[in-house]
Write an enzyme that holds these catalytic residues in place. Structure first.
Site, PDB file in Angstrom:
ATOM      1  N   GLU A 321       0.835  -1.196   0.000  1.00  0.00           N
ATOM      2  CA  GLU A 321       0.000   0.000   0.000  1.00  0.00           C
ATOM      3  C   GLU A 321       0.875   1.253   0.000  1.00  0.00           C
ATOM      4  OE1 GLU A 321      -3.632  -1.831   2.724  1.00  0.00           O
ATOM      5  OE2 GLU A 321      -2.057  -0.652   3.674  1.00  0.00           O
ATOM      6  N   CYS A 322       0.624   2.137  -0.936  1.00  0.00           N
ATOM      7  CA  CYS A 322       1.251   3.461  -0.997  1.00  0.00           C
ATOM      8  C   CYS A 322       2.778   3.355  -0.906  1.00  0.00           C
ATOM      9  CB  CYS A 322       0.665   4.365   0.084  1.00  0.00           C
ATOM     10  SG  CYS A 322       0.847   6.124  -0.268  1.00  0.00           S
TER      11      CYS A 322
END
Length: 431
Positions: A321-322
């Site tokens: 994520e990210c």
């Protein structure tokens, strides 16, 4: 008995976070078991809340979480604490769509009173109609008192107190400005943590000098103490081992997500910055964080980068994520334009140059799974035009957005911080 209240404001930049940190630390210093919560998807404030209260903080969110799940989460942690302090998000009624997901919506759903903190540096009696509007706009939102922030003199406070008397909302006092308790910019990264301890202690002392915090508790909701051992649903035997990245570069996690994983798996934490061996596991979770601040160290650890690439090639399930997604790309380009090699699982590059903010709630439709999350980043992706997305992504207003979910074998990566703790069954997107 336990106490609970929500700290909100008419608008942003009123001092909610400073007040929350200072009040949490002061009560913790008095020996109370303090549980902090953050309205909305913010995973940075919760880190600082945990520092202040000396106990991990929890997110409460009516967009990412089903209503009953959010209520259950609050009640479970509140039952194990003496004082529960919830920090609001933006202005009191500001939500993703109208007041959906707002501090007011959460206060109403949990039936807890609101303590307003108002930036009154340029305000006098005109605050009266503003307070009147906040009080009467939704009578189910119970405003229990007001604290005026950035007020220098008793004479200034007199106008503000008169406004409270007119409207019929208790005034709990005022806090003078103090540069020593200003919160540093949130995007500086965790290297500011050594400063936070001093700032939090000073905030606790400054606030308690001007506000009677024991009196503030009189305006909160009282709960009878109950057995905190509320059962947490499990899925039976732990069948998996999941390696979770955890160091200075990877810190943005929702605690309930990790608790959910613990019900189905043994969790092994590792550091992509320092460790030379990737733990043997059925899945790998690379959360968001500040990889751009540690690009040299991440890039220099070629052993770890190679092992993660090899795990991806073998078909190990990986969720990134990210910041975790950035780590799986070919390079990260810092603000100065220097490109640092990363894991190379995906051919794209991410860059911190020409920064532009992207943020908002995201609903992800993947196969037969609907899962919510939040997007917040300044970096941008390049060289991904030929990489298709494997899911559809929508905003809170049901508008489809261009954010991609990338897939390579059993690797899934995106800019979205997902909240899966409310899922009833393990999902392919998560393990």
């Amino acid at each position: 008995m336990s106490k609970a209240f929500l700290i909100a404001a008419p608008w942003s930049n009123s001092g909610k976070t400073t007040l929350t940190l200072g009040v949490s630390r002061w009560f913790s210093n008095q020996g109370y078991n303090v549980q902090t919560f953050k309205c909305g998807p913010d995973y940075i404030d919760t880190i600082h809340h945990g520092t202040a209260a000396r106990k991990a903080a929890i997110n409460l969110d009516t967009i990412m979480m089903p209503a009953q799940h959010m209520i259950d989460v609050f009640e479970r942690y509140n039952a194990a604490s003496d004082i529960s302090i919830v920090e609001g998000v933006m202005g009191l009624f500001d939500g993703a769509v109208k007041d959906e997901g707002s501090s007011a919506a959460i206060a109403k759903m949990l039936d807890i009173p609101v303590i307003l903190v108002v930036n009154a540096s340029s305000m006098a009696y005109t605050i009266a109609p503003i307070l009147h509007g906040l009080k009467t706009f939704d009578p189910q939102v119970k405003i229990a008192g007001v604290i005026f922030n950035f007020v220098k003199t008793e004479s200034h406070y007199a106008f503000l107190k008169e406004a409270c008397d007119t409207v019929g909302i208790p005034s709990l006092g005022y806090i003078p400005p103090n540069k020593e308790i200003a919160i540093p910019s949130r995007h500086l990264g965790l290297h500011i943590e050594d400063l936070f301890e001093n700032v939090i202690e000073k905030a606790a002392s400054h606030i308690a000098t001007h506000i009677s915090l024991p009196k503030l508790l009189e305006h909160t909701k009282t709960y009878p103490k109950i057995d905190p051992k509320i059962p947490v649903k499990t899925t039976g035997e732990k069948k998996y081992r999941i390696a979770v990245a955890k160091d200075e570069a990877f810190t943005f996690t929702y605690l309930e997500n990790l608790k959910w994983l613990e019900t189905i798996a043994e969790i092994i934490y590792f550091s992509p910055i320092r460790d030379q061996k990737l733990p043997e596991a059925d899945g790998i979770y690379l959360a968001g964080g500040y990889p751009e601040l540690y690009v040299e160290a991440l890039s220099a650890n070629t052993t770890m980068r190679n092992q993660i690439k090899q795990a991806a090639d073998r078909g190990v399930k990986i969720l990134a994520e990210c910041g975790g997604m950035m780590y799986l790309g070919t390079t990260i380009v810092n603000e100065e334009g220097t490109a640092y090699p990363m894991a190379g699982i995906f051919p794209f590059h991410t860059s911190m140059q020409d920064k532009k903010l992207s943020l908002g709630y995201r609903k992800v439709i993947f196969k037969d799974i609907e899962i919510w999350g939040h997007e917040f980043h300044y970096s941008k992706v390049s060289n991904d035009d030929n990489i298709p997305t494997v899911a559809r992504v929508f905003s809170a207003r049901e508008k489809e957005v261009a954010t991609k979910i990338y897939q390579y074998q059993n690797v899934y990566a995106s800019y979205i911080h997902l909240y899966w703790a409310a899922l009833q069954q393990p999902a392919d997107l998560c393990i």
